[in-house]
Motif scaffolding. Structure first.
Motif, PDB file in Angstrom:
ATOM      1  N   ARG A 178       0.847  -1.192   0.000  1.00  0.00           N
ATOM      2  CA  ARG A 178       0.000   0.000   0.000  1.00  0.00           C
ATOM      3  C   ARG A 178       0.885   1.246   0.000  1.00  0.00           C
ATOM      4  NH1 ARG A 178      -1.950   3.645   3.015  1.00  0.00           N
ATOM      5  NH2 ARG A 178      -0.683   3.037   4.815  1.00  0.00           N
ATOM      6  N   TRP A 179       0.341   2.331  -0.559  1.00  0.00           N
ATOM      7  CA  TRP A 179       1.087   3.584  -0.659  1.00  0.00           C
ATOM      8  C   TRP A 179       0.352   4.738   0.004  1.00  0.00           C
ATOM      9  CZ3 TRP A 179       5.895   4.255  -2.949  1.00  0.00           C
ATOM     10  CH2 TRP A 179       6.369   3.198  -3.739  1.00  0.00           C
ATOM     11  N   ASP A 180       1.120   5.635   0.579  1.00  0.00           N
ATOM     12  CA  ASP A 180       0.651   6.972   0.954  1.00  0.00           C
ATOM     13  C   ASP A 180       1.416   7.963   0.084  1.00  0.00           C
ATOM     14  OD1 ASP A 180      -0.829   5.815   2.948  1.00  0.00           O
ATOM     15  OD2 ASP A 180       0.347   6.646   4.613  1.00  0.00           O
ATOM     16  N   PHE A 181       0.830   9.129  -0.134  1.00  0.00           N
ATOM     17  CA  PHE A 181       1.618  10.201  -0.743  1.00  0.00           C
ATOM     18  C   PHE A 181       1.209  11.545  -0.149  1.00  0.00           C
ATOM     19  CE2 PHE A 181      -1.965   9.922  -3.758  1.00  0.00           C
ATOM     20  CZ  PHE A 181      -2.320  11.262  -3.924  1.00  0.00           C
ATOM     21  N   LYS A 182       2.145  12.463  -0.170  1.00  0.00           N
ATOM     22  CA  LYS A 182       1.924  13.787   0.407  1.00  0.00           C
ATOM     23  C   LYS A 182       2.110  14.846  -0.666  1.00  0.00           C
ATOM     24  CE  LYS A 182       3.232  16.432   4.543  1.00  0.00           C
ATOM     25  NZ  LYS A 182       4.145  16.463   5.717  1.00  0.00           N
ATOM     26  N   THR A 183       1.144  15.757  -0.758  1.00  0.00           N
ATOM     27  CA  THR A 183       1.234  16.807  -1.765  1.00  0.00           C
ATOM     28  C   THR A 183       2.139  17.939  -1.276  1.00  0.00           C
ATOM     29  OG1 THR A 183      -0.630  18.120  -0.967  1.00  0.00           O
ATOM     30  CG2 THR A 183      -1.132  16.264  -2.443  1.00  0.00           C
ATOM     31  N   LYS A 184       2.517  18.808  -2.188  1.00  0.00           N
ATOM     32  CA  LYS A 184       3.363  19.949  -1.834  1.00  0.00           C
ATOM     33  C   LYS A 184       2.622  20.956  -0.950  1.00  0.00           C
ATOM     34  CE  LYS A 184       6.304  19.425  -5.887  1.00  0.00           C
ATOM     35  NZ  LYS A 184       6.771  19.980  -7.184  1.00  0.00           N
ATOM     36  N   ASN A 185       1.301  20.834  -0.879  1.00  0.00           N
ATOM     37  CA  ASN A 185       0.500  21.683   0.006  1.00  0.00           C
ATOM     38  C   ASN A 185       0.335  21.077   1.386  1.00  0.00           C
ATOM     39  OD1 ASN A 185       0.091  23.660  -1.944  1.00  0.00           O
ATOM     40  ND2 ASN A 185      -1.721  22.631  -2.778  1.00  0.00           N
ATOM     41  N   GLY A 186       0.955  19.906   1.614  1.00  0.00           N
ATOM     42  CA  GLY A 186       0.911  19.304   2.942  1.00  0.00           C
ATOM     43  C   GLY A 186      -0.235  18.347   3.179  1.00  0.00           C
ATOM     44  N   LEU A 187      -0.978  17.965   2.124  1.00  0.00           N
ATOM     45  CA  LEU A 187      -2.093  17.038   2.284  1.00  0.00           C
ATOM     46  C   LEU A 187      -1.589  15.603   2.152  1.00  0.00           C
ATOM     47  CD1 LEU A 187      -5.158  16.493   2.539  1.00  0.00           C
ATOM     48  CD2 LEU A 187      -5.290  16.689   0.034  1.00  0.00           C
ATOM     49  N   LEU A 188      -1.839  14.777   3.181  1.00  0.00           N
ATOM     50  CA  LEU A 188      -1.417  13.379   3.179  1.00  0.00           C
ATOM     51  C   LEU A 188      -2.576  12.497   2.731  1.00  0.00           C
ATOM     52  CD1 LEU A 188       0.756  11.238   3.859  1.00  0.00           C
ATOM     53  CD2 LEU A 188      -0.211  11.172   6.184  1.00  0.00           C
ATOM     54  N   ILE A 189      -2.338  11.696   1.696  1.00  0.00           N
ATOM     55  CA  ILE A 189      -3.355  10.782   1.163  1.00  0.00           C
ATOM     56  C   ILE A 189      -2.957   9.361   1.514  1.00  0.00           C
ATOM     57  CG2 ILE A 189      -4.663  10.088  -0.878  1.00  0.00           C
ATOM     58  CD1 ILE A 189      -4.776  13.099  -0.302  1.00  0.00           C
ATOM     59  N   LYS A 190      -3.832   8.652   2.239  1.00  0.00           N
ATOM     60  CA  LYS A 190      -3.577   7.254   2.585  1.00  0.00           C
ATOM     61  C   LYS A 190      -4.407   6.380   1.660  1.00  0.00           C
ATOM     62  CE  LYS A 190      -2.647   8.202   7.487  1.00  0.00           C
ATOM     63  NZ  LYS A 190      -1.309   7.577   7.574  1.00  0.00           N
ATOM     64  N   LEU A 191      -3.734   5.713   0.721  1.00  0.00           N
ATOM     65  CA  LEU A 191      -4.428   4.925  -0.299  1.00  0.00           C
ATOM     66  C   LEU A 191      -4.681   3.492   0.158  1.00  0.00           C
ATOM     67  CD1 LEU A 191      -2.403   6.057  -3.443  1.00  0.00           C
ATOM     68  CD2 LEU A 191      -4.753   6.722  -2.864  1.00  0.00           C
ATOM     69  N   PRO A 192      -5.703   2.864  -0.399  1.00  0.00           N
ATOM     70  CA  PRO A 192      -5.921   1.440  -0.126  1.00  0.00           C
ATOM     71  C   PRO A 192      -4.984   0.599  -0.994  1.00  0.00           C
ATOM     72  CG  PRO A 192      -7.588   2.239  -1.647  1.00  0.00           C
ATOM     73  CD  PRO A 192      -6.753   3.431  -1.270  1.00  0.00           C
ATOM     74  N   GLY A 193      -4.983  -0.694  -0.791  1.00  0.00           N
ATOM     75  CA  GLY A 193      -4.148  -1.573  -1.599  1.00  0.00           C
ATOM     76  C   GLY A 193      -4.743  -1.859  -2.966  1.00  0.00           C
ATOM     77  N   LYS A 194      -6.069  -1.686  -3.098  1.00  0.00           N
ATOM     78  CA  LYS A 194      -6.759  -1.982  -4.353  1.00  0.00           C
ATOM     79  C   LYS A 194      -7.654  -0.797  -4.744  1.00  0.00           C
ATOM     80  CE  LYS A 194      -6.897  -6.966  -3.361  1.00  0.00           C
ATOM     81  NZ  LYS A 194      -7.769  -8.156  -3.191  1.00  0.00           N
ATOM     82  N   LYS A 195      -8.086  -0.849  -5.996  1.00  0.00           N
ATOM     83  CA  LYS A 195      -8.980   0.181  -6.547  1.00  0.00           C
ATOM     84  C   LYS A 195      -8.427   1.592  -6.303  1.00  0.00           C
ATOM     85  CE  LYS A 195     -13.175  -2.628  -6.160  1.00  0.00           C
ATOM     86  NZ  LYS A 195     -14.573  -2.710  -5.665  1.00  0.00           N
ATOM     87  N   ILE A 196      -7.181   1.746  -6.634  1.00  0.00           N
ATOM     88  CA  ILE A 196      -6.498   3.019  -6.382  1.00  0.00           C
ATOM     89  C   ILE A 196      -7.061   4.137  -7.245  1.00  0.00           C
ATOM     90  CG2 ILE A 196      -4.263   4.192  -6.524  1.00  0.00           C
ATOM     91  CD1 ILE A 196      -2.962   1.526  -5.826  1.00  0.00           C
ATOM     92  N   LEU A 197      -7.366   3.838  -8.495  1.00  0.00           N
ATOM     93  CA  LEU A 197      -7.892   4.882  -9.386  1.00  0.00           C
ATOM     94  C   LEU A 197      -9.210   5.436  -8.853  1.00  0.00           C
ATOM     95  CD1 LEU A 197      -7.583   6.508 -11.952  1.00  0.00           C
ATOM     96  CD2 LEU A 197      -8.689   4.646 -13.207  1.00  0.00           C
ATOM     97  N   ASP A 198     -10.086   4.562  -8.358  1.00  0.00           N
ATOM     98  CA  ASP A 198     -11.352   5.026  -7.766  1.00  0.00           C
ATOM     99  C   ASP A 198     -11.082   5.918  -6.559  1.00  0.00           C
ATOM    100  OD1 ASP A 198     -12.813   3.647  -9.638  1.00  0.00           O
ATOM    101  OD2 ASP A 198     -13.110   1.872  -8.368  1.00  0.00           O
ATOM    102  N   SER A 199     -10.096   5.545  -5.771  1.00  0.00           N
ATOM    103  CA  SER A 199      -9.755   6.335  -4.584  1.00  0.00           C
ATOM    104  C   SER A 199      -9.230   7.713  -4.977  1.00  0.00           C
ATOM    105  CB  SER A 199      -8.702   5.609  -3.745  1.00  0.00           C
ATOM    106  OG  SER A 199      -9.227   4.391  -3.254  1.00  0.00           O
ATOM    107  N   LEU A 200      -8.451   7.770  -6.040  1.00  0.00           N
ATOM    108  CA  LEU A 200      -7.914   9.054  -6.487  1.00  0.00           C
ATOM    109  C   LEU A 200      -9.022   9.966  -7.019  1.00  0.00           C
ATOM    110  CD1 LEU A 200      -4.639   7.879  -8.270  1.00  0.00           C
ATOM    111  CD2 LEU A 200      -4.845   9.033  -6.067  1.00  0.00           C
TER     112      LEU A 200
END
Length: 231
Positions: A178-200
């Motif tokens: 599973r992945w998390d990513f943080k934007t340059k504005n400081g927003l942390l996104i905690k992604l699931p292991g599946k259906k990532i495109l739907d989550s985005l």
């Protein structure tokens, strides 16, 4: 009559000697040509002059190979080891010229291994960043030990969404795939292991909503649940 026979014998003898000498001379010429084959003129383009030169030096084992038997696979054995190369093409110009045109890999992100920084290329390979390089600091940083192929898959999914890859500051990989990513504005996104495109897609809609503009974390790890916090 006897003299005529002797003359024929002598003529036959000289003819045999001539054939043997001619055969030896031709054999010697062939051997010399085989031992000193014509050198191929290999030209490398697509990278910087210094990078092209280094790649040309790595191809020295092909300089004296028969051009008729050299194909892309012959070059792949050498060039596939180079982290800068995304792909390449070759063009033969007979009798002995070969043009090698290289497409350089795109540097997508930066990672760190044992205190050394590396670019992650679009070819999935790592290129060490020299200390003297004015490296691309605007690229996102990837916190992972070896999951670079998974990172490339995630990048492709992000490119299919409305989330701009350029707006991401860092990526974090977890052992549960599973992945998390943080934007340059400081927003942390905690992604699931599946259906990532739907989550985005969900993340994009949340970002458009004014009531969530101060959000710090969007947690989508649990299916059918969205947790948004301002801390």
């Amino acid at each position: 009559m006897l003299q005529s026979i002797d003359k024929k014998k002598k003529l036959f003898f000289y003819l045999v000697i001539f054939i043997l000498l001619t055969t030896q001379i031709e054999k010697k010429k062939y051997t010399e040509k085989s031992f000193y084959p014509k050198k191929n003129n290999i030209e490398v383009t697509g990278l910087t002059l210094d990078e092209n030169r280094k790649i040309l030096e790595s191809l020295n084992s092909l300089f004296f190979k028969n051009i008729f038997f050299l194909d892309k696979n012959s070059f792949s054995k050498v060039l596939d080891k180079n982290s800068l190369i995304e792909n390449f093409s070759i063009k033969k110009i007979y009798p002995n010229t070969i043009n090698v045109n290289i497409k350089k890999t795109d540097f997508l992100a930066i990672t760190k291994i044992k205190n050394k920084k590396y670019y992650i290329g679009s070819n999935g390979k790592l290129t060490e960043i020299n200390k003297d390089d004015n490296y691309k600091k605007e690229l996102p940083f990837v916190f992972t030990k070896n999951n670079y192929e998974d990172f490339l898959k995630l990048k492709k999914i992000i490119d299919q969404s409305n989330i701009r890859f350029e707006d991401i500051e860092s990526f974090y990989y977890f052992q549960n795939n599973r992945w998390d990513f943080k934007t340059k504005n400081g927003l942390l996104i905690k992604l699931p292991g599946k259906k990532i495109l739907d989550s985005l897609k969900t993340v994009y809609l949340i970002k458009l909503d004014e009531q969530f503009k101060e959000s710090k974390i969007i947690d989508l790890r649990v299916p059918n649940n969205i947790i948004i916090t301002n801390e």
